[in-house]
Design a protein around this motif. Sequence first.
Motif, PDB file in Angstrom:
ATOM      1  N   HIS A   1      37.697  -5.246  20.717  1.00 12.19           N
ATOM      2  CA  HIS A   1      37.664  -3.978  20.419  1.00 12.19           C
ATOM      3  C   HIS A   1      36.321  -3.626  19.675  1.00 12.19           C
ATOM      4  O   HIS A   1      35.641  -4.513  19.015  1.00 12.19           O
ATOM      5  N   GLY A   2      35.860  -2.425  19.723  1.00 13.06           N
ATOM      6  CA  GLY A   2      34.772  -2.068  18.888  1.00 13.06           C
ATOM      7  C   GLY A   2      34.805  -0.680  18.214  1.00 13.06           C
ATOM      8  O   GLY A   2      35.678   0.161  18.654  1.00 13.06           O
ATOM      9  N   ALA A   3      34.590  -0.424  17.075  1.00 14.29           N
ATOM     10  CA  ALA A   3      34.551   0.798  16.256  1.00 14.29           C
ATOM     11  C   ALA A   3      35.767   0.852  15.311  1.00 14.29           C
ATOM     12  O   ALA A   3      36.126   1.873  15.003  1.00 14.29           O
ATOM     13  N   ILE A   4      36.416  -0.278  15.181  1.00 13.99           N
ATOM     14  CA  ILE A   4      37.785  -0.092  14.760  1.00 13.99           C
ATOM     15  C   ILE A   4      37.582   0.213  13.167  1.00 13.99           C
ATOM     16  O   ILE A   4      36.889  -0.358  12.124  1.00 13.99           O
ATOM     17  N   ARG A   5      38.483   1.041  12.588  1.00 11.31           N
ATOM     18  CA  ARG A   5      38.512   1.358  11.260  1.00 11.31           C
ATOM     19  C   ARG A   5      39.744   2.034  10.560  1.00 11.31           C
ATOM     20  O   ARG A   5      39.980   3.026   9.840  1.00 11.31           O
ATOM     21  N   THR A   6      40.876   1.575  11.452  1.00  9.95           N
ATOM     22  CA  THR A   6      42.224   2.085  11.150  1.00  9.95           C
ATOM     23  C   THR A   6      42.782   1.438   9.891  1.00  9.95           C
ATOM     24  O   THR A   6      42.437   0.458   9.486  1.00  9.95           O
ATOM     25  N   THR A   7      43.817   2.324   9.170  1.00  5.23           N
ATOM     26  CA  THR A   7      44.581   1.539   8.365  1.00  5.23           C
ATOM     27  C   THR A   7      45.719   0.788   9.128  1.00  5.23           C
ATOM     28  O   THR A   7      45.798   0.830  10.215  1.00  5.23           O
ATOM     29  N   LEU A   8      46.348  -0.079   8.281  1.00  3.93           N
ATOM     30  CA  LEU A   8      47.372  -0.895   8.891  1.00  3.93           C
ATOM     31  C   LEU A   8      48.678  -0.934   8.016  1.00  3.93           C
ATOM     32  O   LEU A   8      48.836  -0.629   6.859  1.00  3.93           O
ATOM     33  N   SER A   9      49.840  -1.195   8.907  1.00  5.40           N
ATOM     34  CA  SER A   9      50.971  -1.424   7.888  1.00  5.40           C
ATOM     35  C   SER A   9      50.850  -2.832   7.122  1.00  5.40           C
ATOM     36  O   SER A   9      51.516  -2.849   6.114  1.00  5.40           O
ATOM     37  N   GLY A  10      49.861  -3.528   7.484  1.00  7.45           N
ATOM     38  CA  GLY A  10      49.407  -4.811   6.693  1.00  7.45           C
ATOM     39  C   GLY A  10      48.785  -5.837   7.446  1.00  7.45           C
ATOM     40  O   GLY A  10      48.353  -5.555   8.581  1.00  7.45           O
TER      41      GLY A  10
ATOM     42  N   GLU B   1      39.446   9.939  12.673  1.00  5.91           N
ATOM     43  CA  GLU B   1      39.126   8.859  11.595  1.00  5.91           C
ATOM     44  C   GLU B   1      37.596   9.086  11.382  1.00  5.91           C
ATOM     45  O   GLU B   1      36.769   8.866  12.017  1.00  5.91           O
ATOM     46  N   THR B   2      37.405   9.315   9.906  1.00  3.68           N
ATOM     47  CA  THR B   2      35.884   9.220   9.356  1.00  3.68           C
ATOM     48  C   THR B   2      35.430   7.943   9.579  1.00  3.68           C
ATOM     49  O   THR B   2      36.030   7.008   9.444  1.00  3.68           O
ATOM     50  N   GLY B   3      34.138   7.893   9.409  1.00  2.00           N
ATOM     51  CA  GLY B   3      33.289   6.651   8.993  1.00  2.00           C
ATOM     52  C   GLY B   3      33.137   5.930  10.355  1.00  2.00           C
ATOM     53  O   GLY B   3      33.063   4.559  10.482  1.00  2.00           O
ATOM     54  N   GLY B   4      33.118   6.632  11.558  1.00  2.00           N
ATOM     55  CA  GLY B   4      32.844   6.002  12.951  1.00  2.00           C
ATOM     56  C   GLY B   4      31.425   6.270  13.053  1.00  2.00           C
ATOM     57  O   GLY B   4      30.309   6.399  12.538  1.00  2.00           O
ATOM     58  N   TRP B   5      30.969   5.772  14.440  1.00  2.00           N
ATOM     59  CA  TRP B   5      29.894   5.598  15.120  1.00  2.00           C
ATOM     60  C   TRP B   5      28.958   6.816  15.441  1.00  2.00           C
ATOM     61  O   TRP B   5      30.169   7.855  15.603  1.00  2.00           O
ATOM     62  N   SER B   6      27.923   7.161  15.521  1.00  2.00           N
ATOM     63  CA  SER B   6      27.475   8.141  15.976  1.00  2.00           C
ATOM     64  C   SER B   6      27.247   8.476  17.453  1.00  2.00           C
ATOM     65  O   SER B   6      27.540   7.327  18.059  1.00  2.00           O
ATOM     66  N   THR B   7      27.256   9.497  17.987  1.00  2.00           N
ATOM     67  CA  THR B   7      27.163   9.359  19.433  1.00  2.00           C
ATOM     68  C   THR B   7      25.833   8.816  20.079  1.00  2.00           C
ATOM     69  O   THR B   7      26.060   8.021  21.021  1.00  2.00           O
ATOM     70  N   ARG B   8      24.882   8.856  19.309  1.00  2.00           N
ATOM     71  CA  ARG B   8      23.698   7.925  19.559  1.00  2.00           C
ATOM     72  C   ARG B   8      24.047   6.504  19.710  1.00  2.00           C
ATOM     73  O   ARG B   8      23.521   5.732  20.737  1.00  2.00           O
ATOM     74  N   GLU B   9      24.834   6.004  18.399  1.00  2.00           N
ATOM     75  CA  GLU B   9      24.981   4.750  18.436  1.00  2.00           C
ATOM     76  C   GLU B   9      26.165   4.020  19.597  1.00  2.00           C
ATOM     77  O   GLU B   9      25.298   3.145  20.079  1.00  2.00           O
ATOM     78  N   LEU B  10      26.787   4.976  19.873  1.00  3.35           N
ATOM     79  CA  LEU B  10      27.792   4.342  21.045  1.00  3.35           C
ATOM     80  C   LEU B  10      27.135   4.614  22.335  1.00  3.35           C
ATOM     81  O   LEU B  10      27.354   3.502  22.925  1.00  3.35           O
ATOM     82  N   ARG B  11      26.232   5.250  22.412  1.00  2.00           N
ATOM     83  CA  ARG B  11      25.401   5.506  23.766  1.00  2.00           C
ATOM     84  C   ARG B  11      24.516   4.299  23.855  1.00  2.00           C
ATOM     85  O   ARG B  11      24.524   3.746  25.005  1.00  2.00           O
ATOM     86  N   THR B  12      23.716   4.068  22.798  1.00  2.00           N
ATOM     87  CA  THR B  12      23.285   2.875  22.822  1.00  2.00           C
ATOM     88  C   THR B  12      23.818   1.483  23.111  1.00  2.00           C
ATOM     89  O   THR B  12      23.455   0.569  23.855  1.00  2.00           O
TER      90      THR B  12
ATOM     91  N   ILE C   1      33.831   7.629  18.156  1.00  2.41           N
ATOM     92  CA  ILE C   1      32.577   8.479  17.530  1.00  2.41           C
ATOM     93  C   ILE C   1      33.104   9.189  16.147  1.00  2.41           C
ATOM     94  O   ILE C   1      34.398   9.615  16.200  1.00  2.41           O
ATOM     95  N   ASP C   2      32.454   9.148  15.286  1.00  2.00           N
ATOM     96  CA  ASP C   2      32.601   9.953  14.065  1.00  2.00           C
ATOM     97  C   ASP C   2      33.206  11.346  14.300  1.00  2.00           C
ATOM     98  O   ASP C   2      32.598  11.814  15.172  1.00  2.00           O
ATOM     99  N   PRO C   3      34.212  11.854  13.586  1.00  2.00           N
ATOM    100  CA  PRO C   3      34.352  13.318  13.778  1.00  2.00           C
ATOM    101  C   PRO C   3      33.563  14.380  13.497  1.00  2.00           C
ATOM    102  O   PRO C   3      33.556  15.591  13.816  1.00  2.00           O
ATOM    103  N   ALA C   4      32.336  13.734  12.843  1.00  2.00           N
ATOM    104  CA  ALA C   4      31.232  14.842  12.702  1.00  2.00           C
ATOM    105  C   ALA C   4      30.623  15.060  13.862  1.00  2.00           C
ATOM    106  O   ALA C   4      29.899  16.220  14.138  1.00  2.00           O
ATOM    107  N   PHE C   5      30.653  14.173  14.897  1.00  2.00           N
ATOM    108  CA  PHE C   5      29.886  14.447  16.269  1.00  2.00           C
ATOM    109  C   PHE C   5      31.037  14.738  17.263  1.00  2.00           C
ATOM    110  O   PHE C   5      30.732  15.455  18.409  1.00  2.00           O
ATOM    111  N   ALA C   6      32.358  14.390  17.098  1.00  3.49           N
ATOM    112  CA  ALA C   6      33.378  14.424  18.213  1.00  3.49           C
ATOM    113  C   ALA C   6      34.702  14.959  17.319  1.00  3.49           C
ATOM    114  O   ALA C   6      35.562  13.994  17.118  1.00  3.49           O
TER     115      ALA C   6
END
Length: 397
Positions: A260-269, A331-342, A319-324
């Motif tokens: 997985h890449g870009a994971i930033r979810t909350t969990l049940s635990g 979920e906030t705190g994600g990668w930028s479009t440029r970072e994912l494309r790279t 991708i961060d919701p600021a970009f998508a």
Amino acid sequence: MLLSLVLLAVSFAAAAAHEHDTLEQIPVGYVKYPWQATYPGDNEVTADSIFSGITTFARLPWVQCLGKDADEAFDIAFIGAPFDTGTSYRPGARFGPSGIRAGSRRLTLYGGYNVPLGVNPFMSGLKIVDCGDVPVTPYDNKHAIAQIESGHKTLLHRTPFSPLGNDSVTGEALVPVSKDGKHHPRLITLGGDHTIVLPLLRSVHSAYGAISVIHFDSHLDTWKPSVFGGAPSHQAEINHGTYFYWAAQEGLVKNGSSIHGAIRTTLSGPADYENDDTIGFQRIEAREIDTLGTDGIIKKIRDVVGTDPVYLSIDIDSIDPAFAPATGTPETGGWSTRELRTILRGLDGLHIVSADIVEVAPAYDTNAELTTMAAADVLFEVLSVMAKTPLGKVAKK
């Protein structure tokens, strides 16, 4: 002084004459300056009314692959899967395929040459088409999932338009990387919510067996059905947060070489991560981009996947919701479009057998089409990587 100027002029004239004589004798096709080398598409007309006509992905030819054009061959096809009745929060991804196509109209505005990867996938010699959408019912999830698997499998087992050819280094003939020993075309699926990956992996398994997966997402999507949604019915067990759980149960995912890449979810635990480990995924947290950088993330992905054939699944919420912003579970705190494309360009050379982009829900987008454009640009990188690397290898002797 005057004599010096005359002598200088004579020397320049002589040099010019010598160069002229030399140029008249050089081989046909010789390029004096490498940066002036010709490339398919160089100096051809661009920006030619790309906003007109039927909207296909990047204005590719529309082929009714599951209809009247059932016998037409291709190398790479875009196919829509307009399904969103497996989502847990915001619906609307059923309109993702049409939205992504609209966002892709400007991909060839300037010609389509991918500068970082050094390729124009649209002029790579491959036959690339848009097959439209798989017919998907909105009333019956079980039947819809079967429709998606059937449509994808039908196209996956079509004979490609182009042969594999020879290895660019050794010149030896390439053999397919598939388990069934056949050369297959590649499909890029436009989702739809992430549930569609279960039927897609079932289809891929029919040709490649258990497959390594690169999964970009803010969520794990390996949750046990008893945790995610509680599984009040058998059909409710299959949704956009549990499809990898079922894929692992069915032996579709190669354990230990998926990530997985870009994971930033909350969990049940913490047990959710333990379950993810059992299913066979390694993880890259979104925040690790601050410590590893894009180069470190690319290295980790390639170290995990190795040289195995791989399936690529991209949730737009990586991708961060600021970009998508237009997605079902932002979920906030994600990668930028440029970072994912790279990072995607860093997969150059991998045998990506098929791919998808999911969870694009255009109703939540801005009127500037930020999310659909981002999705289209991400797929442009995927398409470019595919165009550079055939699905073949040199046979072992």
